[in-house]
Design an enzyme around this catalytic site. Structure first.
Site, PDB file in Angstrom:
ATOM      1  N   HIS A  81       0.846  -1.197   0.000  1.00  0.00           N
ATOM      2  CA  HIS A  81       0.000   0.000   0.000  1.00  0.00           C
ATOM      3  C   HIS A  81       0.884   1.251   0.000  1.00  0.00           C
ATOM      4  CE1 HIS A  81      -3.219  -2.509   2.254  1.00  0.00           C
ATOM      5  NE2 HIS A  81      -3.737  -2.206   1.079  1.00  0.00           N
TER       6      HIS A  81
ATOM      7  N   CYS B  90      -2.366   0.227   9.862  1.00  0.00           N
ATOM      8  CA  CYS B  90      -3.379  -0.761   9.435  1.00  0.00           C
ATOM      9  C   CYS B  90      -4.315  -1.175  10.563  1.00  0.00           C
ATOM     10  CB  CYS B  90      -2.718  -2.046   8.940  1.00  0.00           C
ATOM     11  SG  CYS B  90      -1.253  -1.829   7.991  1.00  0.00           S
TER      12      CYS B  90
HETATM   13  C1  CIR Z   1      -3.254  -7.924   3.492  1.00  0.00           C
HETATM   14  O1  CIR Z   1      -2.442  -8.396   2.692  1.00  0.00           O
HETATM   15  O2  CIR Z   1      -4.307  -7.423   3.109  1.00  0.00           O
HETATM   16  C2  CIR Z   1      -2.949  -8.000   4.959  1.00  0.00           C
HETATM   17  N1  CIR Z   1      -2.227  -9.187   5.242  1.00  0.00           N
HETATM   18  C3  CIR Z   1      -2.167  -6.779   5.400  1.00  0.00           C
HETATM   19  C4  CIR Z   1      -2.974  -5.509   5.296  1.00  0.00           C
HETATM   20  C5  CIR Z   1      -2.209  -4.323   5.782  1.00  0.00           C
HETATM   21  N2  CIR Z   1      -3.035  -3.159   5.772  1.00  0.00           N
HETATM   22  C6  CIR Z   1      -2.589  -1.939   5.596  1.00  0.00           C
HETATM   23  O3  CIR Z   1      -1.419  -1.731   5.288  1.00  0.00           O
HETATM   24  N3  CIR Z   1      -3.465  -0.939   5.685  1.00  0.00           N
END
Ligand code: CIR
Length: 266
Positions: free
Chosen positions: A167, A261
């Protein structure tokens, strides 16, 4: 302009957090009990920053649902409900809706529609401008619809191409007062070079994970174990009037999750 956050939403990790999506399998599988303790500490850090934290119960069928940031984007004027790009995470946005409705009126809640995909990890608030990653998770329709909603609230957007990182905020975060942390591929991003940043700290590659931090009122919350990032944040904090809180994120790092996150903030 310093933030004035009063609320945050988090969700407890479920047992299946150990199955979370990862691009870093070499880091191993998260330890669930340790992930729970680290989540407690994270909530404690948010509370130290002065926000009231709503802790939602775990969602057993959604391994990545602890990463609530991807379900929606909360601005001071309203919320955009996202469409996560990954099938296993798609429903997380819908499942956040009842909680959002407790805090926001119907006209403050906007919803992206197919074929848009957008995840909150790709959205970085810089005062009244929102930088939006164009990534594997956030597509052009997601950006266009998001831009139209934000324009109604008087906010601008800037699109930032994102290559191999997950992201936009994986590659750095804005900690207010003109101060931006940036790592890896985003160090050369023209969007940032032309942006409104007085100071840009280029995070060394060995500390890239530490580039995702969050400023909440008079605190910056960051992952423990990134001394160069911490030193820079403390130097800025001495001038800008904030303290740094470190939280061990080892179990979330294993499944590509970082500091921002784990919460929604407004
Ligand atoms: C994913 O791959 O969607 C999750 N394992 C990690 C999400 C991390 N979220 C973020 O950076 N906002």
């Amino acid at each position: 302009m310093a933030s004035n956050f009063t609320h945050a939403i988090v969700r407890r990790p479920c047992r299946r957090v150990i199955e979370g999506i990862t691009t870093n399998p070499q880091l191993g599988t998260p330890d669930y009990e340790l992930a729970l303790r680290q989540h407690d500490d994270y909530v404690g850090a948010l509370q130290q920053a002065g926000v009231e934290v709503t802790v939602l119960p775990a969602l057993d069928d959604y391994p990545d649902s602890v990463f609530v940031e991807d379900a929606c984007v909360i601005t001071p004027k309203g919320v955009v409900v996202d469409i996560p790009a990954t099938p296993s995470r798609h429903d997380e946005a819908e499942l956040m809706l009842p909680t959002l409705e407790e805090f926001f009126s119907a006209d403050q809640i906007k919803r992206l529609t197919d074929p848009a995909t957008l995840e909150g990890g790709d959205v970085m608030m810089v005062d009244d401008t929102y930088y939006v990653g164009h990534s594997r998770r956030t597509n052009q329709a997601g950006f266009d619809q998001f831009t139209a909603f934000l324009a109604e609230w008087g906010y601008a957007t800037v699109q930032v191409p994102v290559g191999h990182i997950l992201h936009l905020k994986t590659g750095g975060t804005y900690v207010e007062d003109g101060n931006l942390l940036v790592s890896g591929e985003l160090k050369t991003s023209p969007a940032y070079r032309q942006g409104q940043f007085a100071h840009i700290f280029e995070v060394p590659d060995e500390e890239a994970y530490g580039a995702d931090c969050v400023r909440i009122n008079d605190k910056v919350v960051m992952a423990a174990g990134y001394p160069l990032v911490e030193a820079q944040l403390r130097a800025w904090g001495a001038v800008c009037g904030y303290d740094v809180i470190t939280v061990d994120m080892s179990e979330y790092r294993k499944i590509d999750g970082s500091i921002t996150c784990l919460s929604l903030r407004w």
